[in-house]
Design an enzyme around this catalytic site. Structure first.
Site, PDB file in Angstrom:
ATOM      1  CG  PHE A  32       5.776   3.478   7.547  1.00  0.00           C
ATOM      2  CD1 PHE A  32       6.234   2.215   7.905  1.00  0.00           C
ATOM      3  CD2 PHE A  32       4.751   3.567   6.613  1.00  0.00           C
ATOM      4  CE1 PHE A  32       5.682   1.069   7.339  1.00  0.00           C
ATOM      5  CE2 PHE A  32       4.202   2.432   6.046  1.00  0.00           C
ATOM      6  CZ  PHE A  32       4.663   1.181   6.412  1.00  0.00           C
TER       7      PHE A  32
ATOM      8  CE  LYS B 196      -1.478   5.870   4.815  1.00  0.00           C
ATOM      9  NZ  LYS B 196      -2.230   4.687   5.232  1.00  0.00           N
TER      10      LYS B 196
ATOM     11  CG  ASP C 134       5.902   9.559   2.490  1.00  0.00           C
ATOM     12  OD1 ASP C 134       4.704   9.705   2.168  1.00  0.00           O
ATOM     13  OD2 ASP C 134       6.341   8.493   2.970  1.00  0.00           O
TER      14      ASP C 134
END
Length: 404
Positions: free
Chosen positions: A138, A252, A223
């Site tokens: 993702f 995040k 990522d």
């Protein structure tokens, strides 16, 4: 007349692409939250690995207040001091020489993918455009990133996806070898798949990806939107493996709850993002940069990072104790304070059923797909909150088992 929003207001006013829990938190402090009725919850969800220092941590609150009284936003027609300080700090603490600031992990990954394609064109020609990613990965919700992500359900129904994107099997180096070639411009990988079920990469797999990229003049993109800024027990997870990517993305935990993202890379690769090739309206925003700088400086210390590793062991011990009693988990895995508990065969697909029960017991948790209970709490969650949260989780699981 004043109006107190209710959960029904969500259904009335908001687009229906989310299905939030019935409770509405209104106040947070540390690893605890309180809803509109004053009920208290322990937070093992962390805003999906975002609230790296919990709720309203004084270091972040002070940074926001101080910057909020000086300067909020300029646009990228100008630069600003907090953005420059943040970029300098990130390069000093990582492999990178250059930083692109943006507002989210999706933006950071979009920038990384565009940079990889642009770099390949600049140095090798337009034929070198293949991007390899992994099933169950993702990488964001933009159309490019959701197409590179290895979960088709997120890209279906929106028309033709961008071309030259291939998917291999995570932790299966041979499946990558079957796809890679001289037309490959980049391999994009999460050091630990988050939404794909909290699955850490193996050392051999990541080293193999590094070698394949070197052999084929391709870029290795890590990522680290979910694993970065202390979540793995190191500032960035690549340091756990001793394998250096060419491009790294972060978000995040970077802002501790304030929207911010970053793409990090080297001098040589960054040259392909020449003036006008890419941008972000809020990227490098002074408020976001000030908060992110405070978060990085606080987290990147032996005390905090060592504490993450200690808390990982505590979470695992509690989960194993619960499992010995109820047998609901097949495997407990993860790194640092990103932990997944895969459901056993008898409870296949039932992870989501734990969440409302946990809420009723005063605990907020997550899932990573229908079969993995996920926990991504504050990196500095007190040990007493871990123990109490696990007691509440056990009560929820006891109810799940009793109703089976």
């Amino acid at each position: 007349m004043s109006h107190t929003p209710s959960r029904q207001d969500f259904d009335h006013y908001m687009t229906p692409n989310y299905a939030p829990q019935q409770v509405i938190p209104v106040r947070g402090e540390g690893s605890r939250l309180w809803d509109q009725q004053g009920s208290e919850y322990i937070d093992f969800a962390g805003g999906i690995a975002v609230n790296s220092l919990g709720h309203c941590h004084p270091v972040l609150v002070n940074a926001l207040k101080e910057q909020g009284e000086k300067l909020w936003h300029l646009s990228n027609v100008f630069t600003n001091e907090p953005a420059l300080k943040l970029a300098k700090t990130l390069t000093e603490r990582t492999f990178a020489d250059k930083v692109f600031l943006c507002s989210s992990g999706g933006e950071a990954n979009e920038a990384a993918l565009k940079l990889a394609r642009r770099w390949a064109v600049d140095h090798h020609g337009e034929h070198k455009d293949k991007i390899i990613s992994f099933h169950q990965s993702f990488h964001g919700r933009t159309f490019f990133t959701v197409s590179v992500g290895g979960q088709p359900k997120y890209s279906q129904g929106f028309g033709p996806v961008p071309g030259s994107i291939l998917h291999a099997n995570f932790n299966d180096l041979e499946s990558v070898r079957e796809l890679v070639g001289d037309d490959t411009c980049a391999i994009m990988v999460e050091p630990m798949q988050g939404e794909g079920g909290i699955v850490p990469a193996t050392q051999e797999f990541l080293q193999g990806l590094r070698d394949l990229c070197d052999d084929h003049n391709a870029l290795l993109i890590f990522d680290e939107v979910q694993t970065g800024v202390g979540r793995s027990g190191e500032l960035y997870a690549y340091k756990n493996f001793g394998i250096t990517p060419d491009i790294l993305t972060s978000a995040k935990s970077l802002g501790g709850g304030f929207p911010v993202g970053a793409m990090l890379t080297t001098d040589a690769i960054a040259k392909s993002l020449a003036i006008g090739t890419h941008g972000s309206t809020y990227g490098g925003n002074a408020l976001a940069s000030a908060v992110a700088l405070a978060a990085v400086e606080f987290i990147d210390t032996p005390e905090v990072l060592g504490g993450v590793k200690k808390r990982h062991d505590l979470f695992r011990e509690h989960l194993e104790t619960i499992n010995r009693k109820y047998g609901v988990f097949k495997e407990i895995r993860g790194m640092g304070l990103l932990i997944g508990a895969q459901m056993s065969e008898a409870y296949e697909g039932r992870a989501k059923d734990i969440l409302p029960l946990a809420i009723e017991e005063g605990l907020m948790a997550l899932i990573a797909g229908p079969n993995v209970l996920r926990m991504a709490p504050s990196l500095v969650i007190p040990e007493a909150d871990i123990a109490e949260g696990m007691a509440r989780l056990e009560r929820a699981i006891e109810r799940l088992v009793a109703a089976a």
